[in-house]
Scaffold this motif. Structure first.
Motif, PDB file in Angstrom:
ATOM      1  N   GLY A  31      -7.813  -2.211  13.587  1.00  0.00           N
ATOM      2  CA  GLY A  31      -7.129  -2.357  12.304  1.00  0.00           C
ATOM      3  C   GLY A  31      -5.699  -1.875  12.455  1.00  0.00           C
ATOM      4  N   THR A  32      -4.746  -2.680  11.986  1.00  0.00           N
ATOM      5  CA  THR A  32      -3.334  -2.353  12.126  1.00  0.00           C
ATOM      6  C   THR A  32      -2.650  -2.305  10.755  1.00  0.00           C
ATOM      7  OG1 THR A  32      -2.712  -4.674  12.367  1.00  0.00           O
ATOM      8  CG2 THR A  32      -3.218  -3.469  14.386  1.00  0.00           C
ATOM      9  N   VAL A  33      -1.462  -1.765  10.736  1.00  0.00           N
ATOM     10  CA  VAL A  33      -0.661  -1.727   9.506  1.00  0.00           C
ATOM     11  C   VAL A  33      -0.074  -3.115   9.287  1.00  0.00           C
ATOM     12  CG1 VAL A  33       1.325  -0.699   8.339  1.00  0.00           C
ATOM     13  CG2 VAL A  33      -0.074   0.703   9.880  1.00  0.00           C
ATOM     14  N   ARG A  34      -0.368  -3.703   8.147  1.00  0.00           N
ATOM     15  CA  ARG A  34       0.201  -5.013   7.817  1.00  0.00           C
ATOM     16  C   ARG A  34       1.484  -4.812   6.997  1.00  0.00           C
ATOM     17  NH1 ARG A  34      -4.530  -4.769   4.742  1.00  0.00           N
ATOM     18  NH2 ARG A  34      -4.108  -4.536   2.513  1.00  0.00           N
ATOM     19  N   ASP A  35       2.267  -5.858   6.881  1.00  0.00           N
ATOM     20  CA  ASP A  35       3.579  -5.747   6.246  1.00  0.00           C
ATOM     21  C   ASP A  35       3.583  -5.938   4.733  1.00  0.00           C
ATOM     22  OD1 ASP A  35       3.184  -8.483   5.978  1.00  0.00           O
ATOM     23  OD2 ASP A  35       5.001  -9.059   7.070  1.00  0.00           O
ATOM     24  N   HIS A  36       2.396  -6.039   4.147  1.00  0.00           N
ATOM     25  CA  HIS A  36       2.351  -6.234   2.687  1.00  0.00           C
ATOM     26  C   HIS A  36       1.058  -5.650   2.108  1.00  0.00           C
ATOM     27  CE1 HIS A  36      -0.123  -9.476   4.253  1.00  0.00           C
ATOM     28  NE2 HIS A  36      -0.729  -9.495   3.081  1.00  0.00           N
ATOM     29  N   ALA A  37       1.131  -5.280   0.847  1.00  0.00           N
ATOM     30  CA  ALA A  37      -0.040  -4.835   0.076  1.00  0.00           C
ATOM     31  C   ALA A  37       0.354  -4.829  -1.388  1.00  0.00           C
ATOM     32  CB  ALA A  37      -0.475  -3.438   0.510  1.00  0.00           C
ATOM     33  N   GLN A  38      -0.584  -5.170  -2.240  1.00  0.00           N
ATOM     34  CA  GLN A  38      -0.352  -5.142  -3.682  1.00  0.00           C
ATOM     35  C   GLN A  38       0.864  -5.990  -4.077  1.00  0.00           C
ATOM     36  OE1 GLN A  38      -2.033  -2.305  -5.664  1.00  0.00           O
ATOM     37  NE2 GLN A  38      -2.953  -1.329  -3.885  1.00  0.00           N
ATOM     38  N   GLY A  39       1.111  -7.066  -3.319  1.00  0.00           N
ATOM     39  CA  GLY A  39       2.235  -7.942  -3.621  1.00  0.00           C
ATOM     40  C   GLY A  39       3.596  -7.369  -3.257  1.00  0.00           C
ATOM     41  N   LYS A  40       3.619  -6.291  -2.485  1.00  0.00           N
ATOM     42  CA  LYS A  40       4.878  -5.657  -2.108  1.00  0.00           C
ATOM     43  C   LYS A  40       4.990  -5.576  -0.587  1.00  0.00           C
ATOM     44  CE  LYS A  40       5.095  -2.636  -6.138  1.00  0.00           C
ATOM     45  NZ  LYS A  40       5.372  -1.262  -6.556  1.00  0.00           N
ATOM     46  N   GLU A  41       6.237  -5.443  -0.116  1.00  0.00           N
ATOM     47  CA  GLU A  41       6.480  -5.261   1.313  1.00  0.00           C
ATOM     48  C   GLU A  41       6.197  -3.821   1.700  1.00  0.00           C
ATOM     49  OE1 GLU A  41      10.151  -5.368   4.488  1.00  0.00           O
ATOM     50  OE2 GLU A  41      10.351  -6.485   2.606  1.00  0.00           O
ATOM     51  N   VAL A  42       5.337  -3.636   2.689  1.00  0.00           N
ATOM     52  CA  VAL A  42       5.001  -2.295   3.174  1.00  0.00           C
ATOM     53  C   VAL A  42       5.999  -1.888   4.253  1.00  0.00           C
ATOM     54  CG1 VAL A  42       3.277  -0.952   4.461  1.00  0.00           C
ATOM     55  CG2 VAL A  42       2.559  -2.484   2.620  1.00  0.00           C
ATOM     56  N   VAL A  43       6.519  -0.665   4.128  1.00  0.00           N
ATOM     57  CA  VAL A  43       7.446  -0.112   5.103  1.00  0.00           C
ATOM     58  C   VAL A  43       6.674   0.693   6.157  1.00  0.00           C
ATOM     59  CG1 VAL A  43       9.414   1.446   5.413  1.00  0.00           C
ATOM     60  CG2 VAL A  43       9.270  -0.004   3.374  1.00  0.00           C
ATOM     61  N   LYS A  44       5.707   1.493   5.679  1.00  0.00           N
ATOM     62  CA  LYS A  44       4.893   2.322   6.569  1.00  0.00           C
ATOM     63  C   LYS A  44       3.686   2.822   5.806  1.00  0.00           C
ATOM     64  CE  LYS A  44       7.267   6.645   5.492  1.00  0.00           C
ATOM     65  NZ  LYS A  44       8.066   7.759   6.016  1.00  0.00           N
ATOM     66  N   LEU A  45       2.743   3.386   6.530  1.00  0.00           N
ATOM     67  CA  LEU A  45       1.587   4.063   5.940  1.00  0.00           C
ATOM     68  C   LEU A  45       1.535   5.472   6.518  1.00  0.00           C
ATOM     69  CD1 LEU A  45      -1.245   1.372   6.319  1.00  0.00           C
ATOM     70  CD2 LEU A  45       0.230   1.775   4.343  1.00  0.00           C
ATOM     71  N   VAL A  46       0.992   6.390   5.729  1.00  0.00           N
ATOM     72  CA  VAL A  46       0.720   7.738   6.220  1.00  0.00           C
ATOM     73  C   VAL A  46      -0.753   8.015   5.958  1.00  0.00           C
ATOM     74  CG1 VAL A  46       1.172  10.207   5.932  1.00  0.00           C
ATOM     75  CG2 VAL A  46       3.078   8.583   5.886  1.00  0.00           C
ATOM     76  N   PHE A  47      -1.466   8.416   7.012  1.00  0.00           N
ATOM     77  CA  PHE A  47      -2.897   8.696   6.911  1.00  0.00           C
ATOM     78  C   PHE A  47      -3.146  10.187   6.997  1.00  0.00           C
ATOM     79  CE2 PHE A  47      -2.739   4.355   8.258  1.00  0.00           C
ATOM     80  CZ  PHE A  47      -3.799   3.755   7.609  1.00  0.00           C
ATOM     81  N   GLU A  48      -4.067  10.661   6.166  1.00  0.00           N
ATOM     82  CA  GLU A  48      -4.530  12.042   6.209  1.00  0.00           C
ATOM     83  C   GLU A  48      -6.046  12.030   6.241  1.00  0.00           C
ATOM     84  OE1 GLU A  48      -2.994  14.574   3.145  1.00  0.00           O
ATOM     85  OE2 GLU A  48      -0.910  14.127   3.664  1.00  0.00           O
ATOM     86  N   ALA A  49      -6.610  13.048   6.873  1.00  0.00           N
ATOM     87  CA  ALA A  49      -8.066  13.151   6.962  1.00  0.00           C
ATOM     88  C   ALA A  49      -8.465  14.609   6.905  1.00  0.00           C
ATOM     89  CB  ALA A  49      -8.565  12.544   8.267  1.00  0.00           C
TER      90      ALA A  49
END
Length: 136
Positions: A31-49
């Motif tokens: 699974g990779t970071v895609r360039d869009h979500a919720q109809g918007k352009e994604v710049v980056k993701l930050v994951f916490e666990a």
């Protein structure tokens, strides 16, 4: 089994771990970071666990998969921290004597990981950011 919460996912390391003369089928889901979500352009993701609980849940899922399918080897990796578009964030790998078990177990593991493992992501867009529920 190789189960980890990591800063960066090494695809080659995971594949090398899965190699076995007993396995005729290796299935990898990345699974990779895609360039869009919720109809918007994604710049980056930050994951916490919450790593201790996340690892415990991942181990439970691995045990459940091993009870259902004849798995030779299994890898579950999830990244934490900042990830840019195109970077891998989750890897599930299953090696089995036959492809059907590898495919089916791999699908089970990613689907259940998304439902039960306490890992959260924050999506960053051009204009704002939002935390996304770990279990949609």
């Amino acid at each position: 089994m190789l189960i980890k919460i990591v800063e960066d996912i090494d695809l080659q390391e995971a594949y090398q771990f899965l190699l076995s003369p007993k396995a005729g089928g290796i299935d990898l889901f990345v699974g990779t970071v895609r360039d869009h979500a919720q109809g918007k352009e994604v710049v980056k993701l930050v994951f916490e666990a919450y790593a201790p609980m996340a690892l415990k849940e991942m181990e439970k899922l691995a045990a459940a998969a091993q009870q259902q399918w004849p798995i030779e080897k299994l890898v579950m990796l999830h990244a934490v921290g900042e990830k840019l578009v195109g970077e891998p964030v989750v890897l599930i790998g299953v090696a089995s004597a036959h492809r059907d078990a590898a495919f089916t177990a791999c699908r089970f593991l990613i689907d259940e990981l998304k439902k039960t493992v306490p890992i959260w992501k924050k999506e960053f867009y051009q204009d704002n950011s939002v935390w996304v529920n770990a279990h949609p």
